[in-house]
Design an enzyme around this catalytic site. Structure first.
Site: not given
Ligand SMILES: Cc1cc2nc3c(=O)[nH]c(=O)nc-3n(C[C@H](O)[C@H](O)[C@H](O)COP(=O)(O)O)c2cc1C
Ligand SMILES: CC(C)CC(=O)C(=O)O
Length: 390
Positions: A106, A129, A155, A252, A276
Site C-alpha cells: 500500500s 493512492y 485505487t 482497484k 474496499h
C-alpha cells in the site's frame, strides 16, 4: 488450541491487538452492512461437484497478468500495517513470496518501498493512492520502478474515507495520541504496547513521507493524509499513469459494469472488483454479486480480480468459477500477522492453499485453471440475485 481456520486467527487477533488497532483492521462503513454482504454473497453460492474423477494430483497454480501464482490469490494492499507488528510489510511480503504469491504494498504503508524490496526477491506490486500533490504519486511510481516492482494498482474508491464510527469512538488518528481511553486499551494489551514501544512508538506513513520529501513532518502528513486525496481524479489519470509506468496497470475499486467497460476501453490491463472490504461506500454491492455481469462484458478484454470477504479456500474456488482470475486477500493475512507475526501469515496462506486444494479435489477438478461455471450450481446467478442483506 491449534488455529485451523482464518476465523480462528481472527479471534486470536481480536484478543491480542489493542482495541484501537483491531477496530481499525476489522471495521466496516456505517453499520457494517457492506461488510456482512461480502460474506453473505459467498455463502449464497453452492457447488455442483463431479465425482469419480482422478484427483490424485492437483495443480492449484494459475497465471495472472503473465505472472505465475501458486494459487489464484494475491496478498492485497492494506495501509498502516505497523499497527499490528513491527516490520509488518516486510513479513507480509516474505510470507507471500514463500507461498508463491505476489504482495501488493500500500502507498499508505509503514515500511519503505526500498526496505520491502530488500526483504524479499518476490513479486511486488505497488498500490497507489493519488493525492492532490501529484508529485507524490510520481515519486512513488519512480521508486517502485527502481525497486523492480512489477504491477501498478491504482485505487479509485477512496476520494474520501468511508464513515467509520469505531475510529471516531476510539479517537483513531496517526500518530496515536494519548487519551484515557487509549491508556486503558494499552493496559489491557501490554504485549501490543511493548511491540509499539519497540518499534519506536506510533506507526508512521514513512513511504508517503519519503515521496513528500518532508521527513521532519511525517506525523502531520499521516494525520492529514485522508484530506489530501485527489478528489478530482478522473479517467484522464489513466493516460498520465501510462506515461509513468510501462508495466501492467490495474484499477482497484470498480463496482459496476459501466466502469469495468470504461477501464477496458482505456486499455488498462486489469481491474479489481472491490468495495474496499466494506469500508468505503455503505450499501455498495458485493464484488462477487456483480462478477458474472462484469465477466460477460469485459472478461475477454481484461484481467478481472475480486476481493471482499475471502476467508476460505472454497471462496477462492467460487471466485475463480465465476471467471475471476484471482482474489485479493485483505484482512485474512492481517489476522495471522496480528496473532503471530510472520509465522501467522505463513499459516493463514497455508490454510487457504490447503482448503483450496481440498475444494478442487472434492469438486472433481485437478487444476485451478479448470474451474468454470460448471463447478457451481446451475442456478448460481439466481443465488446471487436473491441476496438478502438484512
Ligand atoms: C485495515 C485495512 C487497510 C486497508 N488499506 C488499503 C489501502 O491502503 N489501499 C487499498 O487499496 N485498499 C486498502 N484496503 C482494502 C483492501 O485492499 C481490500 O480491498 C479489502 O480488505 C478486501 O476485503 P477483505 O478484508 O474482506 O478481504 C484496506 C483494508 C483493510 C482491512
Ligand atoms: C490509510 C488508509 C487510506 C488505508 C485504507 O485504505 C483503509 O483504511 O481502508
Amino acid at each position: 488450541m491449534t488455529p485451523a481456520s482464518i476465523a480462528d486467527y481472527q479471534r486470536i487477533a481480536r484478543k491480542r491487538l489493542a482495541r484501537i488497532a483491531f477496530d481499525y483492521l476489522e471495521g466496516g462503513a456505517e453499520d457494517g452492512h457492506t461488510l456482512r454482504r461480502n460474506r453473505q454473497a459467498f455463502e449464497r453460492l453452492t457447488f455442483q461437484p463431479r465425482v469419480m474423477c482422478d484427483v490424485t494430483h492437483v495443480d492449484s497454480a494459475v497465471t495472472v497478468l503473465g505472472r505465475p501464482l501458486a494459487m489464484p490469490a494475491i496478498v492485497g494492499p492494506t495501509g498502516l500495517n505497523g499497527l499490528y507488528m513491527p516490520r509488518a510489510e516486510e513479513d507480509l511480503a516474505k510470507a507471500a513470496h514463500a507461498a508463491g504469491l505476489p504482495f501488493v504494498l500500500s502507498s499508505a504503508s509503514t515500511s519503505l518501498i526500498e526496505d520491502v524490496r530488500r526483504a524479499t526477491a518476490g513479486d511486488l506490486w505497488l498500490q497507489l493512492y493519488v493525492q492532490q500533490n501529484r508529485a507524490i504519486a510520481e515519486s512513488m511510481v519512480q521508486r517502485a520502478r527502481d525497486a523492480n516492482f512489477s504491477v501498478l494498482m491504482v485505487t479509485v474508491d477512496t476520494p474520501v474515507h468511508g464513515v467509520r464510527d469505531h475510529d471516531v469512538h476510539n479517537g483513531f488518528k496517526l500518530p496515536l495520541r494519548p487519551s484515557v481511553r487509549l491508556m486503558a486499551d494499552l493496559l489491557m494489551h501490554p504485549r501490543w504496547c511493548l511491540r509499539m514501544i519497540r518499534q519506536g512508538g506510533s506507526p508512521q506513513l514513512v513511504n508517503l513521507a519519503r515521496s513528500l520529501g518532508e521527513r521532519a513532518n511525517i506525523n502531520a502528513q499521516a494525520a492529514t493524509m485522508s484530506r489530501q486525496m485527489d478528489m478530482g481524479l478522473d479517467w484522464g489519470a489513466i493516460a498520465w499513469l501510462r506515461k509513468l509506468w510501462d508495466g501492467p496497470i490495474v484499477v482497484k475499486g470498480i463496482l459496476s459494469v459501466h466502469d469495468a467497460d470504461k477501464a477496458a476501453q482505456l486499455g488498462v490491463d486489469g481491474i479489481v472488483l472491490s468495495n474496499h472490504g466494506g469500508r468505503q461506500l455503505a450499501f455498495a454491492p458485493s464484488p462477487i454479486e456483480i462478477l458474472p455481469r462484469v465477466m460477460d462484458r469485459v472478461g475477454q478484454r481484461l484481467t478481472v480480480i475480486v476481493d471482499g470477504g475471502v476467508r476460505r479456500g472454497s471462496d477462492i474456488a467460487k471466485a475463480r468459477a465465476l471467471g475471476a482470475q484471482a482474489v485479493l486477500l485483505g484482512r485474512a493475512p492481517l489476522y495471522g500477522l496480528a496473532a503471530s507475526g510472520r509465522a501467522g501469515v505463513d499459516d493463514v496462506l497455508g490454510i487457504l492453499r490447503r482448503e483450496f486444494e481440498i475444494t478442487l479435489r472434492l469438486l472433481g477438478r485437478c487444476q485451478a485453471a479448470q474451474l468454470d461455471a460448471t463447478a457451481l450450481d446451475d442456478g448460481h446467478r439466481d443465488q446471487l440475485a436473491r441476496l438478502d442483506c438484512s
